[in-house]
Design an enzyme around this catalytic site. Structure first.
Site, PDB file in Angstrom:
ATOM      1  N   ASP A  21      19.112  45.234  -6.416  1.00  0.00           N
ATOM      2  CA  ASP A  21      17.679  45.143  -6.685  1.00  0.00           C
ATOM      3  C   ASP A  21      17.016  46.203  -5.798  1.00  0.00           C
ATOM      4  O   ASP A  21      17.057  46.096  -4.576  1.00  0.00           O
ATOM      5  CB  ASP A  21      17.194  43.731  -6.320  1.00  0.00           C
ATOM      6  CG  ASP A  21      15.677  43.564  -6.401  1.00  0.00           C
ATOM      7  OD1 ASP A  21      14.963  44.547  -6.684  1.00  0.00           O
ATOM      8  OD2 ASP A  21      15.211  42.424  -6.171  1.00  0.00           O
TER       9      ASP A  21
ATOM     10  N   LYS B 258       6.091  48.164  -7.464  1.00  0.00           N
ATOM     11  CA  LYS B 258       6.145  48.477  -6.043  1.00  0.00           C
ATOM     12  C   LYS B 258       6.005  49.991  -5.860  1.00  0.00           C
ATOM     13  O   LYS B 258       5.054  50.456  -5.273  1.00  0.00           O
ATOM     14  CB  LYS B 258       7.451  47.990  -5.415  1.00  0.00           C
ATOM     15  CG  LYS B 258       7.767  46.520  -5.681  1.00  0.00           C
ATOM     16  CD  LYS B 258       6.860  45.573  -4.912  1.00  0.00           C
ATOM     17  CE  LYS B 258       6.846  44.144  -5.418  1.00  0.00           C
ATOM     18  NZ  LYS B 258       8.089  43.422  -5.341  1.00  0.00           N
TER      19      LYS B 258
ATOM     20  N   TRP C   3      13.996  37.650  -1.559  1.00  0.00           N
ATOM     21  CA  TRP C   3      14.311  38.043  -2.942  1.00  0.00           C
ATOM     22  C   TRP C   3      15.806  37.922  -3.216  1.00  0.00           C
ATOM     23  O   TRP C   3      16.221  37.502  -4.291  1.00  0.00           O
ATOM     24  CB  TRP C   3      13.808  39.455  -3.242  1.00  0.00           C
ATOM     25  CG  TRP C   3      12.318  39.549  -3.178  1.00  0.00           C
ATOM     26  CD1 TRP C   3      11.568  40.310  -2.318  1.00  0.00           C
ATOM     27  CD2 TRP C   3      11.361  38.848  -4.010  1.00  0.00           C
ATOM     28  NE1 TRP C   3      10.239  40.122  -2.549  1.00  0.00           N
ATOM     29  CE2 TRP C   3      10.074  39.238  -3.577  1.00  0.00           C
ATOM     30  CE3 TRP C   3      11.465  37.934  -5.054  1.00  0.00           C
ATOM     31  CZ2 TRP C   3       8.908  38.744  -4.175  1.00  0.00           C
ATOM     32  CZ3 TRP C   3      10.305  37.442  -5.644  1.00  0.00           C
ATOM     33  CH2 TRP C   3       9.055  37.849  -5.207  1.00  0.00           C
TER      34      TRP C   3
HETATM   35  C1  LIG Z   1       8.527  42.071  -5.681  1.00  0.00           C
HETATM   36  C2  LIG Z   1       9.985  41.940  -5.685  1.00  0.00           C
HETATM   37  C3  LIG Z   1      10.647  41.115  -6.608  1.00  0.00           C
HETATM   38  C4  LIG Z   1       9.915  40.266  -7.621  1.00  0.00           C
HETATM   39  O1  LIG Z   1       9.387  41.068  -8.596  1.00  0.00           O
HETATM   40  P1  LIG Z   1       8.685  40.458  -9.892  1.00  0.00           P
HETATM   41  O2  LIG Z   1       8.471  41.662 -10.722  1.00  0.00           O
HETATM   42  O3  LIG Z   1       7.416  39.810  -9.424  1.00  0.00           O
HETATM   43  O4  LIG Z   1       9.603  39.477 -10.486  1.00  0.00           O
HETATM   44  C5  LIG Z   1      12.026  41.088  -6.580  1.00  0.00           C
HETATM   45  N1  LIG Z   1      12.723  41.806  -5.702  1.00  0.00           N
HETATM   46  C6  LIG Z   1      12.116  42.603  -4.791  1.00  0.00           C
HETATM   47  C7  LIG Z   1      12.952  43.391  -3.833  1.00  0.00           C
HETATM   48  C8  LIG Z   1      10.734  42.690  -4.751  1.00  0.00           C
HETATM   49  O5  LIG Z   1      10.143  43.481  -3.845  1.00  0.00           O
END
Ligand SMILES: *Cc1c(COP(=O)(O)O)cnc(C)c1O
Length: 360
Positions: free
Chosen positions: A171, A195, A101
């Site tokens: 993030d 998540k 990511w």
């Molecule tokens: C799942 C995830 C993403 C992507 O998320 P989307 O909502 O599908 O764009 C980005 N960063 C992390 C750390 C993730 O776990």
């Protein structure tokens, strides 16, 4: 079959109480005679939903008044572009690449400016967090970027990087609300809801107000400009209303559980059950450096791909679902977010012990 223990990395398990409440309110939300899915996002009922959600989130995390809370769409992946678009004044940004990511975010930023990878753990398949105490932070960097919890590889920054005075952008998709945080250490913190918070379709960005600004990159779409969203209190256009409603319920659930201190205590306890077993098992082993282990995502392997596949298939038969590792790493991964009860982790460990006894 009743409900299973769902170890999916995302979309992921939600608290059963939240789902039950939502079910009870499905046809008639709070005497409105309609579902939240059917109501105007400009209605008084929805104003109350989104304002309470923000207030509860602020209280849970302790978000100071000089930070804006934005409920957005497009997932975390769209923020990969929004971050450089809103912040790249000098068109320079430093990225710490600790997984897939972070790498995607880094690649996206390169479209808009001079994004530099100042540290990486790709040399050892992202199985550790690099030492970030004295990195070559660029003098003119607009920000330093991290993915705080690496969902796929199962590592977490337990110490934030020394950004040498630059704003930190993180993030936090897979560790959002899993433990207390000090927001003032961040310029921007954002994460997808699916998540650890709510359903897919909502991404929450918490942005310090001096970073919510007009002088964004010229190419920035109106919708991706944080200022557009902040000025409209996340109601510039139709928001992901039902998703925000569920997030709001999860915030109330978290408060009722005792808040983020209590969640951390529970998460540490749950993760220890699994890691302690992995450390003593002769069949299974964890794949990342111990001191960098995530409390949320626990990858493990047997070292034999056929046996891994058999484990995943057998576990599914007894209601332990979604234990297959990400396609890029293989093996297994148990995601044990806030809403995963301790009984779920106990059931997993008991099953692993039995599998080890019969397959060693
Ligand atoms: C799942 C995830 C993403 C992507 O998320 P989307 O909502 O599908 O764009 C980005 N960063 C992390 C750390 C993730 O776990």
């Amino acid at each position: 079959m009743g409900r299973v223990y769902n170890f999916s990395a995302g979309p992921a398990v939600l608290p059963e109480e939240v789902l039950q409440e939502a079910a009870a309110e499905m046809l008639d939300y709070a005497g409105t005679g309609m579902s939240v899915m059917e109501m105007s996002h400009r209605s008084a009922a929805f104003a109350d939903i989104i304002e309470s959600a923000e207030a509860d989130l602020r209280e849970l995390v302790g978000i100071p008044d000089n930070y804006r809370v934005l409920f957005l769409q497009g997932g975390a992946s769209q923020q990969f572009a929004a971050v450089p678009m809103n912040l790249m004044k000098n068109r320079v940004a430093d990225y710490i690449v600790t997984g897939s990511w972070a790498k995607k975010a880094f690649k996206e930023a390169k479209i808009y400016g001079d994004a530099r990878a100042i540290a990486s753990s790709e040399d050892e398949t992202f199985s550790y967090i690099p030492d970030c105490s004295d990195l070559p932070v660029s003098e003119d960097a607009d920000y330093v970027y991290i993915c705080e919890n690496n969902t796929i590889y199962g590592t977490k920054f337990h110490t934030l990087p020394n950004t040498k005075g630059k704003d930190l952008v993180a993030d936090v998709s897979s560790c959002f609300l899993s433990e207390p945080v000090d927001i003032t250490k961040y310029g921007v913190m954002y994460g997808g809801a699916q998540k650890n918070i709510g359903p897919a379709g909502v991404v929450i960005s918490i942005v310090r107000d001096d970073l919510v600004r007009d002088d964004v990159l010229e190419c920035t779409p109106t919708m991706l400009k944080w200022k557009t969203q902040a000025d409209a209190n996340s109601l510039y256009n139709t928001p992901p209303a039902y998703g925000i409603y569920i997030c709001g319920k999860v915030f109330k659930w978290l408060k009722a559980q005792g808040g983020l201190d209590a969640m951390k205590e529970r998460n540490v306890e749950k993760a220890a059950l699994l890691y302690d077993y992995l450390d003593e098992s002769a069949l299974f082993r964890g794949t990342v450096r111990k001191e960098d282990r995530s409390l949320m995502n626990v990858p493990f392997v047997t070292g034999n791909a056929d046996l891994d596949a058999e484990f995943v298939a057998e576990a599914k038969k007894v209601g332990l679902e979604n234990l297959k590792g990400h396609r890029s790493v293989g093996g297994m991964r148990a995601s044990i977010y806030n809403a995963m009860p301790k009984a779920g982790v106990e059931a997993l460990v008991a099953f692993m012990k039995e599998f080890e006894r019969t397959h060693a």
